[in-house]
Design a protein around this motif. Structure first.
Motif, PDB file in Angstrom:
ATOM      1  N   ILE A  35       0.848  -1.180   0.000  1.00 14.20           N
ATOM      2  CA  ILE A  35       0.000   0.000   0.000  1.00 14.20           C
ATOM      3  C   ILE A  35       0.889   1.236   0.000  1.00 14.20           C
ATOM      4  CG2 ILE A  35      -1.781   1.265   1.273  1.00 14.20           C
ATOM      5  CD1 ILE A  35      -2.627  -1.484   2.419  1.00 14.20           C
ATOM      6  N   ASP A  36       1.016   1.858  -1.155  1.00 14.55           N
ATOM      7  CA  ASP A  36       1.854   3.044  -1.321  1.00 14.55           C
ATOM      8  C   ASP A  36       3.250   2.809  -0.738  1.00 14.55           C
ATOM      9  OD1 ASP A  36       2.526   5.583  -2.165  1.00 14.55           O
ATOM     10  OD2 ASP A  36       1.561   6.610  -0.495  1.00 14.55           O
ATOM     11  N   GLY A  37       3.819   1.660  -1.057  1.00 10.03           N
ATOM     12  CA  GLY A  37       5.171   1.327  -0.612  1.00 10.03           C
ATOM     13  C   GLY A  37       5.226   0.546   0.689  1.00 10.03           C
ATOM     14  N   LEU A  38       4.165   0.521   1.464  1.00 12.47           N
ATOM     15  CA  LEU A  38       4.144  -0.180   2.749  1.00 12.47           C
ATOM     16  C   LEU A  38       3.856  -1.660   2.536  1.00 12.47           C
ATOM     17  CD1 LEU A  38       3.927  -0.350   5.888  1.00 12.47           C
ATOM     18  CD2 LEU A  38       1.508   0.230   5.611  1.00 12.47           C
ATOM     19  N   HIS A  39       4.669  -2.523   3.155  1.00 14.06           N
ATOM     20  CA  HIS A  39       4.391  -3.955   3.129  1.00 14.06           C
ATOM     21  C   HIS A  39       5.128  -4.641   4.272  1.00 14.06           C
ATOM     22  CE1 HIS A  39       8.316  -4.966   1.296  1.00 14.06           C
ATOM     23  NE2 HIS A  39       8.158  -3.814   0.677  1.00 14.06           N
ATOM     24  N   ILE A  40       4.624  -5.810   4.642  1.00 15.05           N
ATOM     25  CA  ILE A  40       5.239  -6.623   5.684  1.00 15.05           C
ATOM     26  C   ILE A  40       6.648  -7.005   5.229  1.00 15.05           C
ATOM     27  CG2 ILE A  40       5.136  -8.866   6.886  1.00 15.05           C
ATOM     28  CD1 ILE A  40       3.022  -6.868   7.855  1.00 15.05           C
ATOM     29  N   GLY A  41       7.611  -6.880   6.140  1.00 12.29           N
ATOM     30  CA  GLY A  41       8.986  -7.267   5.847  1.00 12.29           C
ATOM     31  C   GLY A  41       9.875  -6.132   5.382  1.00 12.29           C
ATOM     32  N   MET A  42       9.293  -4.980   5.030  1.00 16.54           N
ATOM     33  CA  MET A  42      10.132  -3.849   4.632  1.00 16.54           C
ATOM     34  C   MET A  42      10.781  -3.255   5.875  1.00 16.54           C
ATOM     35  SD  MET A  42       7.522  -0.650   3.829  1.00 16.54           S
ATOM     36  CE  MET A  42       8.736   0.107   2.796  1.00 16.54           C
ATOM     37  N   THR A  43      11.883  -2.555   5.697  1.00 15.99           N
ATOM     38  CA  THR A  43      12.527  -1.930   6.845  1.00 15.99           C
ATOM     39  C   THR A  43      11.905  -0.560   7.118  1.00 15.99           C
ATOM     40  OG1 THR A  43      14.249  -0.779   5.598  1.00 15.99           O
ATOM     41  CG2 THR A  43      14.722  -3.064   6.289  1.00 15.99           C
ATOM     42  N   ALA A  44      12.044  -0.121   8.351  1.00 17.52           N
ATOM     43  CA  ALA A  44      11.560   1.212   8.724  1.00 17.52           C
ATOM     44  C   ALA A  44      12.279   2.267   7.885  1.00 17.52           C
ATOM     45  CB  ALA A  44      11.783   1.455  10.210  1.00 17.52           C
ATOM     46  N   ASN A  45      13.568   2.080   7.650  1.00 21.23           N
ATOM     47  CA  ASN A  45      14.324   3.046   6.845  1.00 21.23           C
ATOM     48  C   ASN A  45      13.810   3.110   5.417  1.00 21.23           C
ATOM     49  OD1 ASN A  45      15.918   3.850   8.984  1.00 21.23           O
ATOM     50  ND2 ASN A  45      17.553   2.397   8.506  1.00 21.23           N
ATOM     51  N   ASP A  46      13.435   1.965   4.846  1.00 16.93           N
ATOM     52  CA  ASP A  46      12.861   1.975   3.492  1.00 16.93           C
ATOM     53  C   ASP A  46      11.544   2.739   3.472  1.00 16.93           C
ATOM     54  OD1 ASP A  46      14.983   0.558   2.444  1.00 16.93           O
ATOM     55  OD2 ASP A  46      13.938  -1.379   2.465  1.00 16.93           O
ATOM     56  N   PHE A  47      10.711   2.528   4.496  1.00 13.99           N
ATOM     57  CA  PHE A  47       9.441   3.257   4.578  1.00 13.99           C
ATOM     58  C   PHE A  47       9.699   4.760   4.670  1.00 13.99           C
ATOM     59  CE2 PHE A  47       5.888   5.216   6.803  1.00 13.99           C
ATOM     60  CZ  PHE A  47       4.814   4.757   6.056  1.00 13.99           C
ATOM     61  N   LEU A  48      10.658   5.145   5.519  1.00 11.25           N
ATOM     62  CA  LEU A  48      10.963   6.565   5.700  1.00 11.25           C
ATOM     63  C   LEU A  48      11.550   7.184   4.433  1.00 11.25           C
ATOM     64  CD1 LEU A  48      12.424   6.386   9.315  1.00 11.25           C
ATOM     65  CD2 LEU A  48      10.175   7.245   8.640  1.00 11.25           C
ATOM     66  N   SER A  49      12.255   6.400   3.625  1.00 12.12           N
ATOM     67  CA  SER A  49      12.796   6.957   2.379  1.00 12.12           C
ATOM     68  C   SER A  49      11.683   7.191   1.358  1.00 12.12           C
ATOM     69  CB  SER A  49      13.884   6.049   1.798  1.00 12.12           C
ATOM     70  OG  SER A  49      13.340   4.858   1.297  1.00 12.12           O
ATOM     71  N   VAL A  50      10.639   6.362   1.385  1.00  9.31           N
ATOM     72  CA  VAL A  50       9.497   6.541   0.483  1.00  9.31           C
ATOM     73  C   VAL A  50       8.575   7.648   1.007  1.00  9.31           C
ATOM     74  CG1 VAL A  50       7.430   5.418  -0.472  1.00  9.31           C
ATOM     75  CG2 VAL A  50       9.576   4.156  -0.327  1.00  9.31           C
ATOM     76  N   HIS A  51       8.496   7.774   2.332  1.00 10.49           N
ATOM     77  CA  HIS A  51       7.613   8.745   2.984  1.00 10.49           C
ATOM     78  C   HIS A  51       8.437   9.621   3.941  1.00 10.49           C
ATOM     79  CE1 HIS A  51       4.093   6.748   1.364  1.00 10.49           C
ATOM     80  NE2 HIS A  51       4.649   5.608   1.692  1.00 10.49           N
ATOM     81  N   PRO A  52       9.144  10.614   3.407  1.00 16.31           N
ATOM     82  CA  PRO A  52      10.075  11.404   4.227  1.00 16.31           C
ATOM     83  C   PRO A  52       9.415  12.238   5.332  1.00 16.31           C
ATOM     84  CG  PRO A  52       9.966  12.259   1.975  1.00 16.31           C
ATOM     85  CD  PRO A  52       9.177  11.001   2.004  1.00 16.31           C
ATOM     86  N   THR A  53       8.099  12.446   5.284  1.00 12.72           N
ATOM     87  CA  THR A  53       7.457  13.204   6.362  1.00 12.72           C
ATOM     88  C   THR A  53       7.070  12.304   7.532  1.00 12.72           C
ATOM     89  OG1 THR A  53       5.281  12.984   5.325  1.00 12.72           O
ATOM     90  CG2 THR A  53       6.562  14.975   4.798  1.00 12.72           C
ATOM     91  N   ALA A  54       7.213  10.984   7.363  1.00 11.44           N
ATOM     92  CA  ALA A  54       6.878  10.041   8.435  1.00 11.44           C
ATOM     93  C   ALA A  54       7.972  10.035   9.497  1.00 11.44           C
ATOM     94  CB  ALA A  54       6.701   8.631   7.864  1.00 11.44           C
ATOM     95  N   VAL A  55       7.624   9.525  10.669  1.00 14.47           N
ATOM     96  CA  VAL A  55       8.584   9.416  11.771  1.00 14.47           C
ATOM     97  C   VAL A  55       8.566   7.983  12.300  1.00 14.47           C
ATOM     98  CG1 VAL A  55       8.459  11.844  12.452  1.00 14.47           C
ATOM     99  CG2 VAL A  55       6.877  10.210  13.459  1.00 14.47           C
ATOM    100  N   ASN A  56       9.682   7.593  12.886  1.00 12.36           N
ATOM    101  CA  ASN A  56       9.820   6.289  13.522  1.00 12.36           C
ATOM    102  C   ASN A  56       9.874   6.541  15.020  1.00 12.36           C
ATOM    103  OD1 ASN A  56      10.326   3.646  14.148  1.00 12.36           O
ATOM    104  ND2 ASN A  56      12.273   3.523  13.067  1.00 12.36           N
ATOM    105  N   GLU A  57       8.808   6.173  15.730  1.00 12.71           N
ATOM    106  CA  GLU A  57       8.695   6.456  17.162  1.00 12.71           C
ATOM    107  C   GLU A  57       9.003   5.193  17.960  1.00 12.71           C
ATOM    108  OE1 GLU A  57       4.641   7.737  17.326  1.00 12.71           O
ATOM    109  OE2 GLU A  57       5.139   9.738  16.602  1.00 12.71           O
TER     110      GLU A  57
END
Length: 184
Positions: A35-57
Motif C-alpha cells: 500500500i503506497d510502498g508499505l508492506h510486511i517485511g520492509m525496513t523502517a528506513n525503506d518506509f521513511l525513504s518513500v515517505h520522508p514526512t513520516a517518523v519512527n517512534e
C-alpha cells in the motif's frame, strides 16, 4: 543405533522431505498488500525513504528486539503525510526495524460504513491481487486469510451511528507478532 533403526530413520526423513517439497501451498501471499510502498517485511528506513514526512517512534524499552511505530505527525490538526488510496493508518509496527504489522482504514477510500464485509473483502482482493480462496469468517465483522506466517484480516465494524472504525485491513507476520507480544 541399530542398523535397521538407522535405515528406518533415514527413509522416514526422506519421505517427509519429499512430501513437504511436493505439497502445493494452500494459498500464495506473494502479493501481500503493498500500500503506497508499505508492506510486511520492509525496513523502517525503506518506509521513511518513500515517505520522508513520516517518523519512527521507538516504544519504551531498551532491550533487543526493539519495537517502534511508524506514523505521520500532525501539525495544526493536519497530518504531514499519508498513504495514497487509504482513509487512514491505525498502526504500522516494527520489530528491530522491520515492519511486522499494520492496520489501514479504507473509510471513504473505496468503502464506507455501509459496505458489506464481503464487498469490502472483494474490493481488497481486486485492488491488491489477493487470493480469492482460503478466507474464513471470524465472527460477524471479520474475515481472515492465513498463508504461512502472514495473516490478512478484513474488518467491517458498522458501529452505532457510524462512529466505529469502519472498513479496516489488518496484516501481520504472526511469527514476529508473537515475539513482540511477549515483550509487552
Amino acid at each position: 543405533m541399530l542398523p535397521v533403526m538407522k535405515k528406518s530413520l533415514i527413509i522416514a526423513t526422506v519421505l517427509l522431505l519429499s512430501i513437504n517439497c511436493n505439497a502445493k501451498p494452500v494459498c500464495d501471499l506473494s502479493n501481500v498488500p503493498k500500500i503506497d510502498g508499505l508492506h510486511i517485511g520492509m525496513t523502517a528506513n525503506d518506509f521513511l525513504s518513500v515517505h520522508p514526512t513520516a517518523v519512527n517512534e521507538p516504544m519504551p524499552g531498551d532491550k533487543p528486539p526493539r519495537q517502534s511505530r511508524l506514523d505521520f505527525p500532525m501539525r495544526n490538526g493536519e497530518f504531514l503525510g499519508h498513504l495514497k488510496g487509504v482513509g487512514g493508518i491505525g498502526h504500522i509496527a516494527t520489530l528491530d526495524g522491520v515492519v511486522y504489522s499494520y492496520a489501514i482504514s479504507f473509510l471513504d477510500a473505496g468503502a464506507d460504513y455501509d459496505t458489506s464485509l464481503d464487498d469490502f473483502k472483494n474490493m481488497l482482493i481486486d485492488r491488491y491481487r489477493l487470493p480469492r480462496e482460503g478466507w474464513n469468517k471470524a465472527g460477524s465483522s471479520s474475515i481472515k486469510l492465513q498463508c504461512g506466517n502472514i495473516r490478512v484480516e478484513v474488518f467491517q465494524d458498522h458501529g452505532a451511528a457510524h462512529t466505529a472504525i469502519g472498513p479496516t485491513l489488518f496484516v501481520r507476520d504472526v511469527r514476529l507478532a508473537k515475539i513482540a507480544d511477549r515483550l509487552n
